[in-house]
Design a protein around this motif. Structure first.
Motif, PDB file in Angstrom:
ATOM      1  N   ARG A   1       9.727   8.088   4.597  1.00  0.00           N
ATOM      2  CA  ARG A   1       9.425   9.115   3.645  1.00  0.00           C
ATOM      3  C   ARG A   1      10.620   9.489   2.964  1.00  0.00           C
ATOM      4  O   ARG A   1      11.649   9.343   3.585  1.00  0.00           O
ATOM      5  CB  ARG A   1       9.363  10.617   4.766  1.00  0.00           C
ATOM      6  N   LEU A   2      10.381   9.628   1.692  1.00  0.00           N
ATOM      7  CA  LEU A   2      11.249   9.854   0.352  1.00  0.00           C
ATOM      8  C   LEU A   2      10.973  11.209  -0.020  1.00  0.00           C
ATOM      9  O   LEU A   2       9.761  11.641   0.221  1.00  0.00           O
ATOM     10  CB  LEU A   2      11.248   8.877  -0.542  1.00  0.00           C
ATOM     11  N   THR A   3      11.878  11.755  -0.597  1.00  0.00           N
ATOM     12  CA  THR A   3      11.647  13.018  -1.307  1.00  0.00           C
ATOM     13  C   THR A   3      11.562  12.622  -2.860  1.00  0.00           C
ATOM     14  O   THR A   3      12.391  12.194  -3.654  1.00  0.00           O
ATOM     15  CB  THR A   3      12.914  14.196  -1.212  1.00  0.00           C
ATOM     16  N   LEU A   4      10.302  12.872  -3.356  1.00  0.00           N
ATOM     17  CA  LEU A   4       9.969  12.450  -4.784  1.00  0.00           C
ATOM     18  C   LEU A   4      10.106  13.745  -5.667  1.00  0.00           C
ATOM     19  O   LEU A   4       9.880  14.843  -5.052  1.00  0.00           O
ATOM     20  CB  LEU A   4       8.418  12.191  -4.803  1.00  0.00           C
ATOM     21  N   ARG A   5      10.965  13.505  -6.672  1.00  0.00           N
ATOM     22  CA  ARG A   5      11.191  14.611  -7.471  1.00  0.00           C
ATOM     23  C   ARG A   5      10.915  14.376  -8.963  1.00  0.00           C
ATOM     24  O   ARG A   5      11.080  13.129  -9.445  1.00  0.00           O
ATOM     25  CB  ARG A   5      12.833  14.780  -7.429  1.00  0.00           C
TER      26      ARG A   5
ATOM     27  N   PRO B   1       4.235   9.885   0.984  1.00  0.00           N
ATOM     28  CA  PRO B   1       3.338   9.858   2.286  1.00  0.00           C
ATOM     29  C   PRO B   1       3.922   8.375   3.074  1.00  0.00           C
ATOM     30  O   PRO B   1       4.845   7.664   2.436  1.00  0.00           O
ATOM     31  CB  PRO B   1       1.999   9.067   1.544  1.00  0.00           C
ATOM     32  N   GLY B   2       3.595   8.404   4.117  1.00  0.00           N
ATOM     33  CA  GLY B   2       4.182   7.422   4.971  1.00  0.00           C
ATOM     34  C   GLY B   2       4.768   7.915   6.247  1.00  0.00           C
ATOM     35  O   GLY B   2       5.007   9.188   6.438  1.00  0.00           O
TER      36      GLY B   2
ATOM     37  N   VAL C   1       0.993  -1.177   0.024  1.00  0.00           N
ATOM     38  CA  VAL C   1       0.018  -0.028   0.010  1.00  0.00           C
ATOM     39  C   VAL C   1       0.921   1.276   0.181  1.00  0.00           C
ATOM     40  O   VAL C   1       0.509   2.208  -0.749  1.00  0.00           O
ATOM     41  CB  VAL C   1      -1.120   0.033   1.144  1.00  0.00           C
ATOM     42  N   TRP C   2       1.958   1.350   0.876  1.00  0.00           N
ATOM     43  CA  TRP C   2       2.900   2.254   0.790  1.00  0.00           C
ATOM     44  C   TRP C   2       3.469   2.631  -0.453  1.00  0.00           C
ATOM     45  O   TRP C   2       3.586   3.704  -1.158  1.00  0.00           O
ATOM     46  CB  TRP C   2       3.779   2.232   1.787  1.00  0.00           C
ATOM     47  N   ALA C   3       3.978   1.594  -1.038  1.00  0.00           N
ATOM     48  CA  ALA C   3       4.542   1.573  -2.289  1.00  0.00           C
ATOM     49  C   ALA C   3       3.662   1.993  -3.446  1.00  0.00           C
ATOM     50  O   ALA C   3       4.012   3.161  -4.297  1.00  0.00           O
ATOM     51  CB  ALA C   3       5.010   0.330  -2.888  1.00  0.00           C
ATOM     52  N   LEU C   4       2.353   1.577  -3.466  1.00  0.00           N
ATOM     53  CA  LEU C   4       1.459   2.329  -4.283  1.00  0.00           C
ATOM     54  C   LEU C   4       0.760   3.648  -4.176  1.00  0.00           C
ATOM     55  O   LEU C   4       0.850   4.438  -5.162  1.00  0.00           O
ATOM     56  CB  LEU C   4       0.133   1.543  -4.117  1.00  0.00           C
ATOM     57  N   MET C   5       1.065   4.193  -3.048  1.00  0.00           N
ATOM     58  CA  MET C   5       0.871   5.628  -2.597  1.00  0.00           C
ATOM     59  C   MET C   5       2.268   6.611  -2.914  1.00  0.00           C
ATOM     60  O   MET C   5       1.742   7.630  -3.443  1.00  0.00           O
ATOM     61  CB  MET C   5       0.504   5.720  -1.127  1.00  0.00           C
TER      62      MET C   5
END
Length: 121
Positions: free
Chosen positions: A102-106, A96-97, A32-36
């Motif tokens: 938490r990762l920074t998405l770019r 999210p998470g 679920v986290w990976a999908l979000m």
């Protein structure tokens, strides 16, 4: 009449289930986290593209940033820069998470500025 053989296996199914169920729950939560996170990254890509299209059409920078923010996930940062003939829009957002996940998405998109089309050097 029940056989006395195999009587030692009576509780093994319960023990195996008690071991496997938490692992399955953790695996499901990770999926679920990976999908979000993937959905949030796609939003970042879409936001960068929307901002790049807007600024390339010679819309004011504030409107391009607003276009990018409207498509971006909550808490996203948007940067708009021009390098030569290209407008570049970068979008960064936290995934999210909980804390350690938490990762920074770019995402970044570039578009050719309309005011340079057809201009010969």
């Amino acid at each position: 009449m029940p056989s006395s053989e195999g009587g030692g296996d009576r509780g093994s199914v319960t023990a195996e289930a008690a071991t496997v169920l938490p692992v399955l729950a953790l695996f499901t939560m990770a999926l679920v986290w990976a999908l979000m996170a993937t959905a949030a990254h796609i939003q970042c890509v879409d936001a960068a593209r929307a901002g790049a299209r807007a600024v390339a059409r010679s819309e004011p920078r504030a409107q391009a940033v607003a276009a990018a923010r409207s498509a971006a996930p909550d808490g996203a940062r948007v940067a708009v820069d021009r390098t030569g003939d290209l407008w570049r829009v970068r979008v960064e957002a936290p995934s999210p998470g909980p804390g350690p996940l938490r990762l920074t998405l770019r995402a970044e998109a570039a578009a050719l500025a309309e005011d340079t089309v057809g201009v010969t050097p």
